[in-house]
Every structure is written in structure tokens, then in C-alpha cells.
Design a protein around this motif. Structure first.
Motif, PDB file in Angstrom:
ATOM      1  N   SER A  56      87.982  58.880  18.104  1.00  0.00           N
ATOM      2  CA  SER A  56      89.145  58.473  17.334  1.00  0.00           C
ATOM      3  C   SER A  56      88.974  58.812  15.850  1.00  0.00           C
ATOM      4  CB  SER A  56      89.370  56.979  17.564  1.00  0.00           C
ATOM      5  OG  SER A  56      89.976  56.385  16.482  1.00  0.00           O
ATOM      6  N   LEU A  67      97.446  61.173  23.025  1.00  0.00           N
ATOM      7  CA  LEU A  67      96.922  61.073  21.665  1.00  0.00           C
ATOM      8  C   LEU A  67      96.997  59.633  21.164  1.00  0.00           C
ATOM      9  CD1 LEU A  67      95.661  63.311  20.097  1.00  0.00           C
ATOM     10  CD2 LEU A  67      97.844  63.846  19.079  1.00  0.00           C
ATOM     11  N   PRO A 106      90.093  60.868  28.729  1.00  0.00           N
ATOM     12  CA  PRO A 106      90.358  59.977  27.602  1.00  0.00           C
ATOM     13  C   PRO A 106      90.446  58.531  28.074  1.00  0.00           C
ATOM     14  CG  PRO A 106      92.300  61.270  28.137  1.00  0.00           C
ATOM     15  CD  PRO A 106      91.186  61.820  28.950  1.00  0.00           C
ATOM     16  N   ALA A 107      90.068  57.610  27.189  1.00  0.00           N
ATOM     17  CA  ALA A 107      90.046  56.210  27.597  1.00  0.00           C
ATOM     18  C   ALA A 107      90.507  55.325  26.454  1.00  0.00           C
ATOM     19  CB  ALA A 107      88.632  55.814  28.024  1.00  0.00           C
ATOM     20  N   THR A 108      91.041  54.167  26.794  1.00  0.00           N
ATOM     21  CA  THR A 108      91.393  53.177  25.795  1.00  0.00           C
ATOM     22  C   THR A 108      90.155  52.340  25.500  1.00  0.00           C
ATOM     23  OG1 THR A 108      92.696  51.216  25.420  1.00  0.00           O
ATOM     24  CG2 THR A 108      92.229  51.756  27.670  1.00  0.00           C
ATOM     25  N   LEU A 109      90.193  51.595  24.403  1.00  0.00           N
ATOM     26  CA  LEU A 109      89.097  50.673  24.122  1.00  0.00           C
ATOM     27  C   LEU A 109      89.039  49.629  25.230  1.00  0.00           C
ATOM     28  CD1 LEU A 109      89.491  50.080  20.300  1.00  0.00           C
ATOM     29  CD2 LEU A 109      87.631  51.255  21.430  1.00  0.00           C
ATOM     30  N   LEU A 114      96.018  57.110  22.503  1.00  0.00           N
ATOM     31  CA  LEU A 114      94.811  56.349  22.813  1.00  0.00           C
ATOM     32  C   LEU A 114      93.864  56.331  21.622  1.00  0.00           C
ATOM     33  CD1 LEU A 114      94.026  57.643  26.408  1.00  0.00           C
ATOM     34  CD2 LEU A 114      94.957  55.433  25.778  1.00  0.00           C
ATOM     35  N   TYR A 115      94.046  57.260  20.701  1.00  0.00           N
ATOM     36  CA  TYR A 115      93.096  57.389  19.601  1.00  0.00           C
ATOM     37  C   TYR A 115      93.723  57.155  18.232  1.00  0.00           C
ATOM     38  CZ  TYR A 115      90.189  59.318  23.231  1.00  0.00           C
ATOM     39  OH  TYR A 115      89.468  59.462  24.386  1.00  0.00           O
ATOM     40  N   ILE A 116      94.978  57.533  18.047  1.00  0.00           N
ATOM     41  CA  ILE A 116      95.577  57.402  16.717  1.00  0.00           C
ATOM     42  C   ILE A 116      96.968  56.785  16.812  1.00  0.00           C
ATOM     43  CG2 ILE A 116      94.318  59.285  15.608  1.00  0.00           C
ATOM     44  CD1 ILE A 116      96.684  61.100  16.158  1.00  0.00           C
ATOM     45  N   GLN A 164      80.216  49.972  14.666  1.00  0.00           N
ATOM     46  CA  GLN A 164      81.310  49.122  15.141  1.00  0.00           C
ATOM     47  C   GLN A 164      80.978  48.450  16.462  1.00  0.00           C
ATOM     48  OE1 GLN A 164      84.973  49.472  14.355  1.00  0.00           O
ATOM     49  NE2 GLN A 164      84.604  50.515  12.452  1.00  0.00           N
ATOM     50  N   THR A 208      84.961  56.384  22.478  1.00  0.00           N
ATOM     51  CA  THR A 208      86.373  56.279  22.086  1.00  0.00           C
ATOM     52  C   THR A 208      86.496  56.135  20.580  1.00  0.00           C
ATOM     53  OG1 THR A 208      86.814  55.170  24.183  1.00  0.00           O
ATOM     54  CG2 THR A 208      88.511  55.026  22.507  1.00  0.00           C
ATOM     55  N   LEU A 209      85.651  55.286  19.981  1.00  0.00           N
ATOM     56  CA  LEU A 209      85.724  55.057  18.536  1.00  0.00           C
ATOM     57  C   LEU A 209      85.345  56.325  17.765  1.00  0.00           C
ATOM     58  CD1 LEU A 209      84.169  51.491  18.445  1.00  0.00           C
ATOM     59  CD2 LEU A 209      86.530  52.087  17.942  1.00  0.00           C
ATOM     60  N   TYR A 241      98.005  50.429  23.235  1.00  0.00           N
ATOM     61  CA  TYR A 241      97.918  49.690  21.973  1.00  0.00           C
ATOM     62  C   TYR A 241      99.304  49.276  21.491  1.00  0.00           C
ATOM     63  CZ  TYR A 241      93.434  52.130  22.009  1.00  0.00           C
ATOM     64  OH  TYR A 241      92.219  52.643  22.363  1.00  0.00           O
ATOM     65  N   CYS A 291      93.941  54.148  13.535  1.00  0.00           N
ATOM     66  CA  CYS A 291      93.344  54.751  14.725  1.00  0.00           C
ATOM     67  C   CYS A 291      92.562  53.672  15.465  1.00  0.00           C
ATOM     68  CB  CYS A 291      92.443  55.914  14.339  1.00  0.00           C
ATOM     69  SG  CYS A 291      91.189  55.491  13.147  1.00  0.00           S
ATOM     70  N   ALA A 292      91.989  54.044  16.584  1.00  0.00           N
ATOM     71  CA  ALA A 292      91.323  53.050  17.431  1.00  0.00           C
ATOM     72  C   ALA A 292      90.221  52.301  16.685  1.00  0.00           C
ATOM     73  CB  ALA A 292      90.750  53.730  18.672  1.00  0.00           C
ATOM     74  N   VAL A 293      89.688  52.906  15.633  1.00  0.00           N
ATOM     75  CA  VAL A 293      88.600  52.276  14.895  1.00  0.00           C
ATOM     76  C   VAL A 293      89.031  50.929  14.311  1.00  0.00           C
ATOM     77  CG1 VAL A 293      87.099  52.531  12.909  1.00  0.00           C
ATOM     78  CG2 VAL A 293      87.556  54.464  14.357  1.00  0.00           C
ATOM     79  N   LEU A 336      95.336  66.450  24.511  1.00  0.00           N
ATOM     80  CA  LEU A 336      95.751  65.048  24.476  1.00  0.00           C
ATOM     81  C   LEU A 336      97.222  64.932  24.083  1.00  0.00           C
ATOM     82  CD1 LEU A 336      92.716  63.350  22.712  1.00  0.00           C
ATOM     83  CD2 LEU A 336      93.486  62.925  25.038  1.00  0.00           C
ATOM     84  N   GLN A 378      81.409  53.653  26.584  1.00  0.00           N
ATOM     85  CA  GLN A 378      82.755  54.218  26.559  1.00  0.00           C
ATOM     86  C   GLN A 378      83.429  53.939  25.210  1.00  0.00           C
ATOM     87  OE1 GLN A 378      84.643  56.090  29.071  1.00  0.00           O
ATOM     88  NE2 GLN A 378      85.581  56.358  27.063  1.00  0.00           N
ATOM     89  N   ASP A 379      83.271  52.710  24.716  1.00  0.00           N
ATOM     90  CA  ASP A 379      83.906  52.354  23.446  1.00  0.00           C
ATOM     91  C   ASP A 379      83.282  53.109  22.282  1.00  0.00           C
ATOM     92  OD1 ASP A 379      85.654  50.775  24.696  1.00  0.00           O
ATOM     93  OD2 ASP A 379      84.801  48.865  24.082  1.00  0.00           O
ATOM     94  N   GLU A 422      91.370  61.498  13.993  1.00  0.00           N
ATOM     95  CA  GLU A 422      92.158  61.022  12.864  1.00  0.00           C
ATOM     96  C   GLU A 422      91.827  61.785  11.589  1.00  0.00           C
ATOM     97  OE1 GLU A 422      93.427  58.780   9.531  1.00  0.00           O
ATOM     98  OE2 GLU A 422      91.317  58.857  10.090  1.00  0.00           O
TER      99      GLU A 422
END
Lengths: 250, 354
Positions: free
Chosen positions: B72, A30, A98-101, A32-34, B253, B68-69, A248, A187-189, A24, B64-65, B76
Motif C-alpha cells: 500500500s 486498487l 491482493p488482500a485486504t487488511l 484494497l490499497y489506496i 506498523q 498489504t501495508l 474499506y 491508503c491502507a497504512v 489492480l 499478510q498484513d 500510494e
């Protein structure tokens, strides 16, 4: 078998996650996640850990773990199950693109449910900004201004040009959508969806939720009768665009 | 009870005479086979990704989410876990024997107070502290002492203090409540667990057995190979828990609407509870949770923000999964209840006093 699994599961999981991380990082995904500020740290730690993984694979065993008798059947079964779940995550890290939210999370977290963070624009400073400054304003900048003032005079003569993905305005799903972005602190969370309302009658005939668009125009009174938003973007143009490489905002 | 290191370790163990310390530098053939299988499997997975990318493959949005979560959280947290394992290796293998013990006060209360301040020197957030806390137990700290460190460190680590100050300044006593509250909770919890007569019974049987393992063959293994061995063992304990914790955090989430929590924000009691639930499910790293919670500051009362900042670093869904590698379920339930009550108390004090 049990003892080998106990010993090597961590190395296998870490190695898989590290390969995914390095991959990534190398492909600039990267983010996309952090948050970008962690990238250097993450890559350095990944490098150190990879060295240790290789050293671990090549080292002779210090002591035999099969000194521990394998536990009873039920705990062993749970342990296998847990490992299987962890393995699924590890495998998807490498195997899936890899994917975005998506807009599903934006809906679920309610757009603009929190005020925009520390970097938000201030009405007083913006009022005296030169006209050219607004070209660089993002969804987040405008959303923070919209939260501060509903004064139409303030928005007149301020051209809007933003990129974001479409989320539906639940109050008027046919005529209003949000051009939205996620704001990420770590991060994405923790991604918070932020958006600006766009009045676009029958938008669903051209776009669907989740599509990335570039919207240009200016803010006016929202002509939707059911939407809760007083002000909306009256678009001069809405164009479908590719998802940006950094989806993001920070 | 907890003044000195328990004498459980460092006894000669007659059960393992003559470990098979093979002096030949060769690895078993099966190891090579498995390594090649592993590398081929990774290459295969990367090929699958290429195919999936090419075919425009996509999952349903929510699934997917979820992925991803979860990914992530893993990406992290993993660097911090690795950093924690490295520090744990330094404490267990490289620090001179007894260095930490020598200058710590003998009085148990003062001793725990000192230990709770270790975190000031360690920029590691909560998940990285677990391997380090395990290392401290192996090195001879009592379980209660190690727990004191574990609870205080993520809150008083330098990065956390700086980011909390950047986010809130000294407004509303949030920063002060966080630091003092974190130290107080850590010391109170440490004191409570130090009352337990059998410290070992607080640990999972597997970890307790590891602590009892004799260090009698230290001379046979170089420090480097001991470090590598420790890395392999600690990753095998922590990573599966991290992955599962990440999946659960991601799942919650996706399933729980955020709006439910935010609407509770303005009530002095409900807002505290809502913030604890939010901290529990969001499982965000203590180094940056102040920035995360800052946008909520306008809709929540300051005390509930303080509760979030004290409770979140100690207890959340991902942390419980990782802590379960070391402590029994019973201990974790007790810990959660005590920390929840104390942090709610801190929040209530800030809400009603400040």
C-alpha cells in the motif's frame, strides 16, 4: 554486471510495480490499497511511467555508468541485499493475490481507539431522520452515534443492518464481538478499525475472527457482564457473507 | 558561503575523451534477451497469482498484513515519486539554463526564503520532492538551498494547505503553526547546513560524483533521450529506497501496538513525543496527513497535533530511506535531531500559549 544492475534495477522495480498497479486498477482492486480519490492520478502516472520505462529500455545509453568504479565489497553486499529485499516486495505485488487488511491489524490498532472521522453522523440530525434512512447506515455511522450517546431511547425503533468482519471483544471474547470495518483516509497504512459491539453468546461455535458477516437487529443494553460496552447490538440475524469488493469505508 | 552555485560542475573532464556514443540505432542483443526474460518473468508471476488464487492460498494474518501495508505504501507513493522525477527532468533538461538562478536574490537568507516558497506551486508531497531536490542540486543549487526546498515544500504545497484547512479550519492555530513552523524549520535548517564549509561532503559519494559529472556532451544527446536517461537513473536510485522504506514502515506498523501511543495523548510533553513517534512510524503522505490525524484531535492536545503535522512531512521512516540516496547518514541524524527539537518547540508553544 554491477553497472548493469545499478542501471536497470529501478526500471525493473518500477515496471513490476506498475504492472501490479495497472492490473489492480483493471480488476477494480486498487481500493484494497489506496483511497478511491487517488485512483485516477495513480493510473495516469502509471501510464506515463510505463511509456518512460519502454523508452528507457529502447534508448541507447547516454553515458557509461561503469565510469564509476564498483564500490568495496561490504557496500556492494549491502546494496545487493537491499535490492533483494526490494525485489521480494515487487515480486509479491505481482505474484500474490491482493488482500485486504486482516483482523490482526484491527486488534493491533485497537478498535474504536479514535473517534470516527469528519463524515460521522450527528445525533441531533439522526434523531429526526425518517426510518428508512437507517438502512443505509454503515458500521462507521453507528459507531459514531454510539460514541455520542448511550441513551437507549435514542436507538429504539432504529433498525440496524450492517456488514463487516468479526473482531473479538477482549473483555468478553466468548459472547461479544465487533462487526468492524477499516476507515481509510489515504491508503491502507492509515486504516483505523471501527466497529459496533454485538452480543452473541458462544459466537465462536459459528464464526471465527476475521469472518465477514451481515448483522441485523437493534441496539439494547449489553447483556454481557464483563464487556466494557454499555450498549450492544442484539442481533436478530447474523449471516456469513462474502467480503465486499470495497472492504474499506471512507 | 552559499550565495552562488558552487563551481564544482561544468568543468571539462579529461578522463572521458570520446564517449562511445554509438550512432547506430541498434540495441545490443543482450538487452533484447533480458527484456524478453523480464516480460516472461512477469507473465510467470501473474500465472503464479492465478494459481494461488485458485488454490485458496492464504498467508498467516500478520505476514499478510505486513505485505498489504508495504504494498500500500509503494502503490500510494510511487505516482508521487514519478511526478517528482518528471518535475526534476523538467528542471534539469527543459528549463532554460539559469532561469531559476536569474531572479533569485543574491542575499543567502532571502534566497533561501524564496526557495522555501517554491513548494506553493508544486502539488508534490515529500517523497516526490526528493528527486526534484536532487535535480536542483545538479542544476547548481547548494546543498543547503536544496534542503530548504525539500523541507518546506511538502508542508506549504497547495494540496496540503487545503486539506489541513478542511480538517482543522483555523481552530487552535494548528494550520498557522503548521505553515509558519514548516517555513521556519526549513529556513533554520537551511541556514545551519549552509554554514558547512564543504557542501559536497553532505552528499553521498555517488550523488556527489553525479553532480560533478561534466555536461560537456549535451549537444550530442537530444533533450528527449536525456530525459529518458535521467528517468532510468533516478528510478534506479529512488525506487529501491522506496521499497525498503515501505517494508520497514509496514513492519513497524505490524509490531508496535497503536494503543501505546494513544494513551500518552493528554500530557503536554508526552503527547508531543508520542505524536512525533507516530509521525515517524506511520509515514503517511503530507497531502492527507491532516485527515489522518483529525480523529486523534479529541484525545491529543492541539500542540502535539501541530508537531505531528510539522515533523511528519519532513522526517519519517520511509523518508529517511529515500533521503539516504542523497545525503550521508551523519547529515540525516543531524537533520532528524534538529527537526525533532524545533517541531517539539512549536508544539510546546501551541500547547502552552494557545
Amino acid at each position: 554486471m554491477w553497472s548493469n544492475l545499478q542501471r536497470w534495477r529501478g526500471v525493473a522495480l518500477v515496471a513490476t510495480a506498475l504492472v501490479a498497479t495497472v492490473w489492480l486498477a483493471a480488476s477494480n482492486q486498487l481500493v484494497l490499497y489506496i483511497h478511491p480519490r487517488y485512483i485516477v492520478f495513480t493510473v495516469i502516472m502509471a501510464g506515463i511511467a510505463l511509456v518512460l520505462v519502454v523508452a528507457g529500455l529502447l534508448a541507447r545509453r547516454g553515458h557509461r555508468d561503469d565510469e564509476d568504479a564498483p564500490p568495496a565489497r561490504l557496500p556492494r553486499l549491502l546494496s545487493f541485499l537491499g535490492l533483494a529485499i526490494a525485489a521480494v516486495i515487487a515480486i509479491t505485488m505481482v505474484a500474490l493475490p491482493p488482500a485486504t487488511l486482516t483482523s490482526a491489524t484491527a486488534d493491533q490498532r485497537s478498535i474504536n481507539s479514535t473517534t470516527v472521522g469528519a463524515q460521522a453522523q450527528n445525533v441531533d440530525t439522526v434523531a429526526s431522520s425518517p426510518a428508512g434512512a437507517f438502512a443505509k447506515f454503515t458500521v462507521v455511522d453507528w459507531a459514531s452515534l454510539l460514541r455520542q450517546t448511550n441513551d437507549l431511547a435514542f436507538y429504539s425503533g432504529k433498525p440496524v443492518d450492517v456488514v463487516g468482519f468479526i473482531t473479538v471483544d477482549p473483555d468478553d471474547p466468548d459472547n461479544v464481538f465487533y462487526v468492524s470495518r477499516f476507515v481509510v483516509t489515504c491508503c491502507a497504512v492509515d486504516a483505523q478499525p471501527v466497529g459496533i459491539p454485538v452480543y452473541y453468546p458462544n459466537w465462536t461455535s459459528t464464526f471465527k475472527a476475521g469472518d465477514w458477516v451481515e448483522a441485523t437487529g437493534g441496539f439494547t443494553a449489553n447483556r454481557s457482564t464483563t464487556s466494557a460496552q454499555g450498549i450492544a447490538l442484539e442481533p436478530a440475524n447474523v449471516l456469513a457473507v462474502e467480503q465486499p469488493s470495497e472492504p474499506y469505508l471512507y | 558561503m552559499s550565495t552562488r552555485a558552487p563551481d564544482r560542475a561544468r568543468v571539462d573532464n579529461p578522463q572521458h575523451p570520446g564517449h562511445d556514443h554509438d550512432e547506430r540505432p541498434r540495441l545490443p542483443a543482450s538487452r533484447w534477451v533480458w527484456m524478453i526474460v523480464g516480460i516472461l518473468a512477469l507473465a510467470g508471476l501473474l500465472a503464479v497469482r492465478g494459481l494461488a488464487d485458485g488454490a485458496g492460498f492464504s498467508l498467516p494474518n500478520q505476514l499478510q498484513d505486513l505485505l498489504t501495508l508495504s504494498i500500500s505504501v509503494v502503490i500510494e507513493s510511487l505516482p508521487f515519486v514519478i511526478l517528482g522525477i518528471l518535475l526534476s527532468i523538467i528542471v534539469q533538461v527543459w528549463l532554460p539554463e539559469g532561469l531559476l538562478m536569474r531572479w533569485l536574490p543574491r542575499n543567502p537568507v532571502l534566497r533561501r526564503l524564496c526557495i522555501s516558497c517554491f513548494g506553493i506551486f508544486l502539488p508534490v508531497c515529500e517523497c516526490g520532492n526528493v528527486p526534484l531536490a536532487r535535480g536542483l542540486i545538479v542544476k547548481g543549487f547548494t546543498v543547503a538551498e536544496s534542503m530548504t526546498f525539500l523541507l518546506a515544500a511538502p508542508i506549504i504545497n497547495p494540496i496540503t494547505i487545503v486539506t489541513t484547512h478542511q480538517a482543522f479550519g483555523f481552530d487552535n492555530g494548528i494550520l498557522v503553526a503548521r505553515i509558519i513552523g514548516g517555513l521556519a524549520i526549513a529556513n533554520i535548517v537551511g541556514w545551519l547546513f549552509s554554514l558547512h564549509p564543504q557542501q559536497d561532503s553532505l552528499l553521498t559519494p555517488r550523488f556527489a560524483a553525479e553532480c560533478r559529472r561534466p555536461a560537456d556532451h549535451e549537444h550530442e544527446q537530444s533533450r528527449w533521450s536525456k530525459s529518458v536517461d535521467l528517468f532510468v537513473r533516478e528510478t534506479s536510485v529512488i525506487t529501491p529506497a522506496l521499497f525498503i522504506g515501505a517494508l520497514v514502515a509496514g513492519g513497524i506498523q505490524v509490531l508496535v501496538p497503536r494503543q501505546v501511543l494513544v494513551t500518552l495523548g493528554s500530557n503536554p510533553v508526552w503527547s508531543i513525543l508520542a505524536m512525533m513517534v507516530l509521525a515517524f512510524v506511520i509515514a503517511v503522505c503530507s497531502n492527507v496527513d491532516a485527515f489522518f490525524i483529525l480523529p486523534f484531535a479529541s484525545s491529543f492536545m492541539p500542540g502535539s497535533i501541530a508537531t505531528f503535522l510539522v515533523f511528519g512531512p519532513i522526517i519519517d521512516i520511509k523518508m529517511l530511506a529515500i533521503l539516504r540516496t542523497t545525503f550521508t547518514t551523519r547529515v540525516l541524524v543531524q537533520l532528524t535531531v534538529i527537526v525533532a527539537l524545533l517541531s517539539a518547540l512549536i508544539g510546546a508553544v501551541v500547547n502552552f500559549v494557545v
